[in-house]
Motif scaffolding. Structure first.
Motif, PDB file in Angstrom:
ATOM      1  N   GLY A  39     -23.353  34.904  53.672  1.00  0.00           N
ATOM      2  CA  GLY A  39     -23.633  35.572  54.931  1.00  0.00           C
ATOM      3  C   GLY A  39     -22.652  35.205  56.031  1.00  0.00           C
ATOM      4  O   GLY A  39     -21.719  34.436  55.829  1.00  0.00           O
ATOM      5  N   LEU A  40     -22.917  35.764  57.205  1.00  0.00           N
ATOM      6  CA  LEU A  40     -22.035  35.611  58.357  1.00  0.00           C
ATOM      7  C   LEU A  40     -22.769  34.947  59.508  1.00  0.00           C
ATOM      8  O   LEU A  40     -23.987  35.045  59.626  1.00  0.00           O
ATOM      9  N   ILE A  41     -22.007  34.315  60.377  1.00  0.00           N
ATOM     10  CA  ILE A  41     -22.549  33.772  61.618  1.00  0.00           C
ATOM     11  C   ILE A  41     -22.433  34.881  62.657  1.00  0.00           C
ATOM     12  O   ILE A  41     -21.317  35.341  62.945  1.00  0.00           O
ATOM     13  N   PRO A  42     -23.548  35.345  63.212  1.00  0.00           N
ATOM     14  CA  PRO A  42     -23.490  36.429  64.195  1.00  0.00           C
ATOM     15  C   PRO A  42     -22.575  36.069  65.374  1.00  0.00           C
ATOM     16  O   PRO A  42     -22.663  34.978  65.925  1.00  0.00           O
ATOM     17  N   GLY A  43     -21.687  36.980  65.696  1.00  0.00           N
ATOM     18  CA  GLY A  43     -20.788  36.788  66.830  1.00  0.00           C
ATOM     19  C   GLY A  43     -19.521  36.024  66.521  1.00  0.00           C
ATOM     20  O   GLY A  43     -18.622  35.955  67.355  1.00  0.00           O
ATOM     21  N   ALA A  44     -19.419  35.437  65.326  1.00  0.00           N
ATOM     22  CA  ALA A  44     -18.204  34.694  64.980  1.00  0.00           C
ATOM     23  C   ALA A  44     -17.069  35.666  64.668  1.00  0.00           C
ATOM     24  O   ALA A  44     -17.281  36.717  64.067  1.00  0.00           O
ATOM     25  N   LEU A  45     -15.875  35.304  65.087  1.00  0.00           N
ATOM     26  CA  LEU A  45     -14.678  36.059  64.747  1.00  0.00           C
ATOM     27  C   LEU A  45     -14.273  35.644  63.333  1.00  0.00           C
ATOM     28  O   LEU A  45     -14.107  34.453  63.061  1.00  0.00           O
TER      29      LEU A  45
ATOM     30  N   LEU B 254     -16.159  22.508  62.979  1.00  0.00           N
ATOM     31  CA  LEU B 254     -17.581  22.265  62.775  1.00  0.00           C
ATOM     32  C   LEU B 254     -17.785  21.228  61.682  1.00  0.00           C
ATOM     33  O   LEU B 254     -17.361  21.434  60.536  1.00  0.00           O
ATOM     34  N   VAL B 255     -18.420  20.116  62.039  1.00  0.00           N
ATOM     35  CA  VAL B 255     -18.752  19.076  61.066  1.00  0.00           C
ATOM     36  C   VAL B 255     -19.667  19.693  60.002  1.00  0.00           C
ATOM     37  O   VAL B 255     -20.703  20.263  60.321  1.00  0.00           O
ATOM     38  N   GLY B 256     -19.256  19.628  58.747  1.00  0.00           N
ATOM     39  CA  GLY B 256     -20.065  20.165  57.653  1.00  0.00           C
ATOM     40  C   GLY B 256     -19.903  21.653  57.412  1.00  0.00           C
ATOM     41  O   GLY B 256     -20.474  22.199  56.469  1.00  0.00           O
ATOM     42  N   GLY B 257     -19.136  22.319  58.264  1.00  0.00           N
ATOM     43  CA  GLY B 257     -18.824  23.733  58.073  1.00  0.00           C
ATOM     44  C   GLY B 257     -20.033  24.655  58.059  1.00  0.00           C
ATOM     45  O   GLY B 257     -21.108  24.326  58.595  1.00  0.00           O
TER      46      GLY B 257
ATOM     47  N   LYS C 260     -25.916  26.547  58.237  1.00  0.00           N
ATOM     48  CA  LYS C 260     -27.048  27.140  57.511  1.00  0.00           C
ATOM     49  C   LYS C 260     -28.182  26.120  57.343  1.00  0.00           C
ATOM     50  O   LYS C 260     -29.347  26.453  57.547  1.00  0.00           O
ATOM     51  N   ALA C 261     -27.832  24.877  56.999  1.00  0.00           N
ATOM     52  CA  ALA C 261     -28.828  23.831  56.807  1.00  0.00           C
ATOM     53  C   ALA C 261     -29.580  23.514  58.106  1.00  0.00           C
ATOM     54  O   ALA C 261     -30.751  23.110  58.067  1.00  0.00           O
ATOM     55  N   ALA C 262     -28.928  23.732  59.248  1.00  0.00           N
ATOM     56  CA  ALA C 262     -29.555  23.476  60.538  1.00  0.00           C
ATOM     57  C   ALA C 262     -30.502  24.617  60.942  1.00  0.00           C
ATOM     58  O   ALA C 262     -31.149  24.558  61.981  1.00  0.00           O
ATOM     59  N   GLY C 263     -30.556  25.654  60.108  1.00  0.00           N
ATOM     60  CA  GLY C 263     -31.444  26.775  60.391  1.00  0.00           C
ATOM     61  C   GLY C 263     -30.923  27.709  61.474  1.00  0.00           C
ATOM     62  O   GLY C 263     -31.699  28.474  62.058  1.00  0.00           O
TER      63      GLY C 263
END
Length: 133
Positions: free
Chosen positions: A54-60, A117-120, A125-128
């Motif tokens: 999946g994608l992070i909303p708003g990320a370039l 980002l630490v952990g990429g 995703k793990a942080a919810g």
């Protein structure tokens, strides 16, 4: 014959060295900074990982091999978002390793607020935090 001898550096030592040059960011802090417009999230994962996870909303989304060209504010191939050398950029790879090298490369271009980002993406995703398919 050159007297210049360079000590070989392994990838772990190289990562440690480049990470000393800036402060890395945790997932929640990156999310908060993006929400307030204080940071541009840049996803450098390759297509298969984006399709799988999946994608992070708003990320370039910028493929790693295009990163410097797309984020150089003076470059002819820059992304519209690449407005200034003062832009706070958070580079995101899958697990937070390649992004460190990418952030260091952006520093060499004068993007002095670039970080990763630490952990990429996996930490995001793990942080919810929000992900879209």
């Amino acid at each position: 014959m050159s007297a210049h001898i360079q000590k070989q550096v392994g990838i772990d030592e190289l990562l440690e060295r480049v990470r000393e040059g800036y402060e890395r960011i945790e997932a929640q802090d990156a999310y908060d900074a993006a929400q307030t417009g204080e940071a541009l999230l840049v996803d450098t994962r390759y297509a298969a990982l984006r399709e799988r996870d999946g994608l992070i909303p708003g990320a370039l989304v910028v493929e790693r091999n295009e990163l410097e060209w797309r984020l150089d504010p003076q470059g002819s191939h820059r992304a519209p978002e690449a407005t200034s050398h003062d832009l706070r950029i958070v580079v995101i790879c899958n697990e937070g390793y390649a992004s460190s090298l990418a952030a260091a490369s952006l520093h060499q271009l004068g993007l002095h607020r670039a970080t990763d980002l630490v952990g990429g993406f996996q930490a995001w995703k793990a942080a919810g935090l929000p992900v879209t398919s």
